[in-house]
Design a protein around this motif. Structure first.
Motif, PDB file in Angstrom:
ATOM      1  N   TYR A 188      20.972  24.808  74.885  1.00  0.00           N
ATOM      2  CA  TYR A 188      20.602  23.389  74.830  1.00  0.00           C
ATOM      3  C   TYR A 188      19.111  23.203  75.055  1.00  0.00           C
ATOM      4  CZ  TYR A 188      20.629  18.430  76.030  1.00  0.00           C
ATOM      5  OH  TYR A 188      20.374  17.096  76.076  1.00  0.00           O
ATOM      6  N   GLN A 189      18.566  22.162  74.576  1.00  0.00           N
ATOM      7  CA  GLN A 189      17.189  21.733  74.417  1.00  0.00           C
ATOM      8  C   GLN A 189      16.102  22.550  75.113  1.00  0.00           C
ATOM      9  OE1 GLN A 189      17.175  17.624  75.453  1.00  0.00           O
ATOM     10  NE2 GLN A 189      17.708  17.947  77.584  1.00  0.00           N
ATOM     11  N   SER A 190      16.210  22.884  76.398  1.00  0.00           N
ATOM     12  CA  SER A 190      15.134  23.608  77.072  1.00  0.00           C
ATOM     13  C   SER A 190      15.313  25.118  77.040  1.00  0.00           C
ATOM     14  CB  SER A 190      15.022  23.133  78.526  1.00  0.00           C
ATOM     15  OG  SER A 190      14.667  21.762  78.571  1.00  0.00           O
ATOM     16  N   TYR A 191      16.304  25.577  76.315  1.00  0.00           N
ATOM     17  CA  TYR A 191      16.539  27.020  76.185  1.00  0.00           C
ATOM     18  C   TYR A 191      15.326  27.665  75.506  1.00  0.00           C
ATOM     19  CZ  TYR A 191      19.284  31.288  75.269  1.00  0.00           C
ATOM     20  OH  TYR A 191      19.757  32.572  75.246  1.00  0.00           O
ATOM     21  N   LEU A 192      14.870  28.800  76.036  1.00  0.00           N
ATOM     22  CA  LEU A 192      13.637  29.425  75.551  1.00  0.00           C
ATOM     23  C   LEU A 192      13.876  30.574  74.587  1.00  0.00           C
ATOM     24  CD1 LEU A 192      11.653  29.458  78.919  1.00  0.00           C
ATOM     25  CD2 LEU A 192      11.533  27.780  77.064  1.00  0.00           C
ATOM     26  N   GLY A 193      15.093  31.076  74.522  1.00  0.00           N
ATOM     27  CA  GLY A 193      15.393  32.156  73.587  1.00  0.00           C
ATOM     28  C   GLY A 193      15.488  31.639  72.165  1.00  0.00           C
ATOM     29  N   ALA A 194      15.481  32.540  71.220  1.00  0.00           N
ATOM     30  CA  ALA A 194      15.494  32.153  69.812  1.00  0.00           C
ATOM     31  C   ALA A 194      16.458  33.020  69.019  1.00  0.00           C
ATOM     32  CB  ALA A 194      14.088  32.268  69.224  1.00  0.00           C
ATOM     33  N   MET A 195      16.823  32.523  67.852  1.00  0.00           N
ATOM     34  CA  MET A 195      17.557  33.308  66.863  1.00  0.00           C
ATOM     35  C   MET A 195      16.546  33.673  65.779  1.00  0.00           C
ATOM     36  SD  MET A 195      21.045  32.382  64.770  1.00  0.00           S
ATOM     37  CE  MET A 195      20.490  30.722  64.387  1.00  0.00           C
ATOM     38  N   THR A 196      16.200  34.936  65.710  1.00  0.00           N
ATOM     39  CA  THR A 196      15.165  35.397  64.789  1.00  0.00           C
ATOM     40  C   THR A 196      15.701  36.536  63.936  1.00  0.00           C
ATOM     41  OG1 THR A 196      13.424  34.797  66.354  1.00  0.00           O
ATOM     42  CG2 THR A 196      12.831  36.330  64.601  1.00  0.00           C
ATOM     43  N   VAL A 242      15.899  33.074  78.303  1.00  0.00           N
ATOM     44  CA  VAL A 242      14.974  33.649  77.322  1.00  0.00           C
ATOM     45  C   VAL A 242      15.672  34.677  76.432  1.00  0.00           C
ATOM     46  CG1 VAL A 242      12.971  33.274  78.807  1.00  0.00           C
ATOM     47  CG2 VAL A 242      14.197  35.462  78.906  1.00  0.00           C
ATOM     48  N   ALA A 243      16.954  34.905  76.668  1.00  0.00           N
ATOM     49  CA  ALA A 243      17.684  35.900  75.881  1.00  0.00           C
ATOM     50  C   ALA A 243      17.827  35.427  74.439  1.00  0.00           C
ATOM     51  CB  ALA A 243      19.054  36.145  76.490  1.00  0.00           C
TER      52      ALA A 243
END
Length: 797
Positions: A148-156, A76-77
């Motif tokens: 990869y695909q199921s990673y929950l973190g974001a670049m915002t 989630v990072a």
């Protein structure tokens, strides 16, 4: 291990350009449980080879609950360009590359628990491979990290639009959002700028780029009319470039930010690939001059005053640092890759690689990950389309003219001589727009566009290739039977352009007498790689051009100058042998000289040129005393440390004896990997050479003996007409030959009995789909093939 062109492209997994410079692989090679991942260097199949030492049978760092808790926090990072993914840093605390093994430990020591999956060149965390750390299998230095695909973190982050901040979010398994707008539509290159809600719309990609630069790099807002695609700081790549109108996976690449994003056809982010940003000040703006008259490659930096890279000047590493990379911050970001021969190092930057070599007999060999020494000499440069540097000889109009001429020749040779004049491919005419012919200025590596000055970036080469393939597919069965089926492969039609590029960049030298030119592809037929070798004023030069069908353009060019210590040994043997035998005059040592009697060539089969005196298992090297020969025939000895292994460690080679039966021959392996000539030798227990292999082999190698035909004299010839010359039907193979096709033609020429007498065997990949090798048991010769093309030759006693 990393499949870099693919399979260590340039020299059969040896020194030289070791990777294909590409933003993607055209195959669907995302991570799976089998351990395969897409990377910017192409397909990467994680090695399942076990590592020794503590990696085998060690106690775990964390219990299951601790490991799961840490992974939940990792996935989630936030994704932070040039910093981290999953909290895993892209660089060490000092700004340099770091060992992947240094990541492992307990959370209490700010380390990471045992990877969920562990390979020789990758660590994976998470039940569905949410975080992937890629590292060099030899140096174990971290290269990149993938969310990869199921990673929950974001670049915002935010981008300034009309003076106001707008939030943009890029997250795996989600669609990209700009403000309140979710980008949902796919579009090909011709439609994307008219499709406002497309994630491939260039205005939207520029907004993403602006968000990345403003939020994570502290840049000022972009000008209102800025287009990062036109500025070559962003790139859009389609996985099926010849079918852009069909929705497909695509890539958005942010060149100067170390980021690449893969998208599904319906707009969902598959992965975010992040690597350290290695842009040095000297490469931000530059120009390349290959010489007017003599071939004298020089790169002049326009953004770092006083930084000039001149291959003929034999600049030292210390001088390069002093003139071009003056700050510790920039120096810390350089990545180093030691060559297999351990006599040279690649210094990697964003758009350019620089190669420095040394005399290892005087200064010693390089250890893994070591940087060049102060006095090591620049001998090679590779620049990619990330450089955006105009190249003096890379002129679109001249390239287009040359391509039309050579492609017309290939089309003629691909159509049966008895094809009617109205055959659709016989009547096909290649169009050269005036807007293309007017492009007479040096141009950076990129697509050859129809009219870029007026906004028409249509890929001219891709348009021609698409037209020809479409014509072929619409032929009647009778018309198609008259055409070489390879004409349906884009690479077959692109190869003439690669030949033209070699000729143009070398100033015509690759077409001169004595030059060596070779082409190869990859098993997926997505690449055409051209090699040009020539000699100018007694100095050897090498030129490599890499064309990506996915991108539709040349993505990298390598220029190399001079010899190494290994090459000097080969050069002496070559001159001595050719001066003492009837072997043809040729500037390069070649494998067939290893068939000459051992008392003439000590490096031939049965020769005693090598005495192994020591070894180092950790470095995988041997100390070998080598026999040297001067052009006049004077014999000497030289001791070098080179890659290899000894017979004492169960070393040896296999030779095929029938069908799928092989015989193992105990032997020491001595690898003499020059910059010009790259060969492996196997020294048997009696001290003589039992087998020799050459990568990127030059000249002709005999595969099968054939009869000599004496044509009858023409009874109607005038008196005094010489009798026809005898015709030798022996089958010789050159680098890049299509072996199945050559053998089929030779069999038709000499007949089944002669063909069977050669005892030809074909070896295929484990799944039986890809031809790996062609072997003659009669002549004890084998060729490794890629995409049916000969790329490595080997002979044995």
């Amino acid at each position: 291990m990393l499949v870099s062109l693919l399979v260590c492209l340039a020299y059969g997994c040896e020194d030289g350009p070791k990777q294909v410079f590409t933003p993607l692989s055209s195959n669907d090679v995302l991570p799976e449980s089998s351990g395969v991942a897409w990377t910017p260097d192409g397909e990467r199949a994680f090695s399942t080879e076990q590592e020794g030492g503590d990696a085998i049978g060690r106690a775990r760092f964390c219990d299951e609950n601790t490991a799961e808790e840490q992974i939940r926090a990792m996935v989630v990072a936030p994704i932070i360009p040039d910093v981290s993914i999953g909290t895993i840093p892209l660089l060490g605390p000092d700004g340099q590359s770091y060992l992947a093994d240094d990541l492992l430990g307990t959370p209490e020591t700010d380390k990471y628990c045992d990877p969920t999956q562990e390979y020789a060149d990758a660590f994976v965390w998470g039940p569905t491979q949410e975080v992937i750390v890629l590292f060099d299998s030899e140096t174990r230095l971290v290269d990149a990290v993938i969310a990869y695909q199921s990673y929950l973190g974001a670049m915002t982050g935010t981008v300034t639009i009309d003076g106001e901040p707008t939030e943009i979010t890029i997250q795996p398994r989600e669609r990209i959002t700009i403000g309140d707008t979710e980008l949902t539509e796919y579009a090909g290159s011709e439609e994307r700028n008219q499709t406002q809600n497309s994630f491939l719309n260039e205005a939207n990609v520029t907004k993403m780029y602006g968000m990345i630069r403003e939020t994570f790099f502290g840049d000022e807002p972009l000008p209102a009319d800025y287009n990062c695609i036109e500025s070559k700081l962003c790139r859009i790549v389609y996985t099926a470039p010849n079918q852009e109108t069909t929705p497909q996976d695509s890539f958005i690449i942010f060149e100067d930010s170390g980021l690449q994003v893969r998208m599904t056809p319906d707009g969902y982010v598959v992965l975010v690939y992040a690597e350290p940003v290695r842009v040095a000040p000297f490469e931000i703006s530059s120009e390349i001059d290959l010489g007017d008259g003599d071939f004298t490659p020089v790169l002049t930096s326009l953004s770092k005053e006083g930084c000039v890279l001149d291959l003929s000047a034999e600049s030292t590493w210390s001088a390069f640092l002093e003139n071009c990379v003056t700050t510790d911050a920039a120096r810390n970001r350089i990545s180093y890759d030691v060559h297999s021969q351990r006599d040279a190092v690649t210094a990697k930057f964003n758009g350019i690689n620089l190669e420095f070599k040394r005399q290892t007999s005087e200064a010693g060999i390089f250890a893994d990950g070591e940087q060049p020494g102060a006095d090591d000499i620049l001998y090679e440069m590779t620049w990619t389309l990330s450089m955006s540097a105009p190249i003096s000889n890379y002129i679109p109009a001249l390239l287009a003219r040359g391509y039309r001429s050579r492609l017309n020749r290939r089309l003629r040779n691909s159509i049966s001589a008895d094809a009617p004049d109205d055959h659709p491919l016989k009547t096909y005419a290649i169009s050269l727009p005036e807007t293309l012919l007017s492009q007479l200025e040096p141009y950076p590596l990129d697509v050859i566009a129809v009219d870029p000055a007026n906004g028409d970036d249509t890929n001219w080469i891709r348009g021609i290739v698409t037209d020809i393939i479409e014509i072929y597919q619409n032929l009647s069965p009778a018309e198609r039977a008259m055409v070489d089926p390879r004409i349906s492969q884009p690479i077959y039609l692109i190869e003439p352009f690669v030949e033209v590029a070699l000729n143009q960049l070398s100033g015509g030298r690759t077409d001169s007498p004595g030059a060596f030119v070779a082409l190869r592809s990859t098993d997926d037929l997505n690449w055409s790689i051209g090699y040009g070798h020539f000699v100018q004023d007694g100095i050897a030069y090498r030129l490599v051009v890499q064309f990506s069908n996915s991108y539709g353009a040349i993505t990298a060019v390598t220029i190399s100058r001079g010899y190494s210590e290994i090459d000097e040994i080969y050069a002496g043997i070559n001159a001595s042998i050719r001066g003492r035998t009837d072997a043809d005059d040729y500037p390069y040592y070649q494998l067939d000289l290893s068939r000459i009697e051992a008392d003439v060539n000590p490096y031939a089969l049965g020769g005693d040129a090598m005495i192994i005196t020591d070894f180092d298992r950790q470095l995988e090297t041997v100390t070998v005393n080598l026999k040297t020969i001067t052009p006049s025939g004077a014999v000497g000895r030289k001791t070098l440390i080179v890659p290899g292994s000894t017979i004492n460690d169960r070393g040896g080679y296999t030779r095929q004896v029938a069908g799928e039966r092989f015989e193992f021959v105990p032997a020491s392996n001595v690898r003499l990997l020059g910059k010009e000539t790259v060969m492996d030798f196997w020294v048997e227990g009696d001290g003589t050479i039992g087998s020799v292999a050459e990568y990127l082999f030059k000249g002709q190698i005999k595969l099968c003996d054939g009869p000599t035909i004496f044509p009858p004299a023409d009874p109607n010839a005038p008196p005094g007409t010489p009798e026809p010359e005898p015709v030798d039907q022996t089958l010789f193979v050159e680098y890049g030959d299509d072996l199945p096709k050559r053998l089929e033609e030779w069999r038709a020429l000499v007949g089944d009995d002669t063909y069977r007498d050669c005892q030809i065997l074909y070896n295929y990949s484990s799944d039986g789909n890809v031809l790996d090798a062609v072997i003659s048991l009669k002549t004890k010769t084998s060729f490794v093939t890629i995409a049916d093309r000969a790329v490595t030759a080997r002979i044995w006693k």
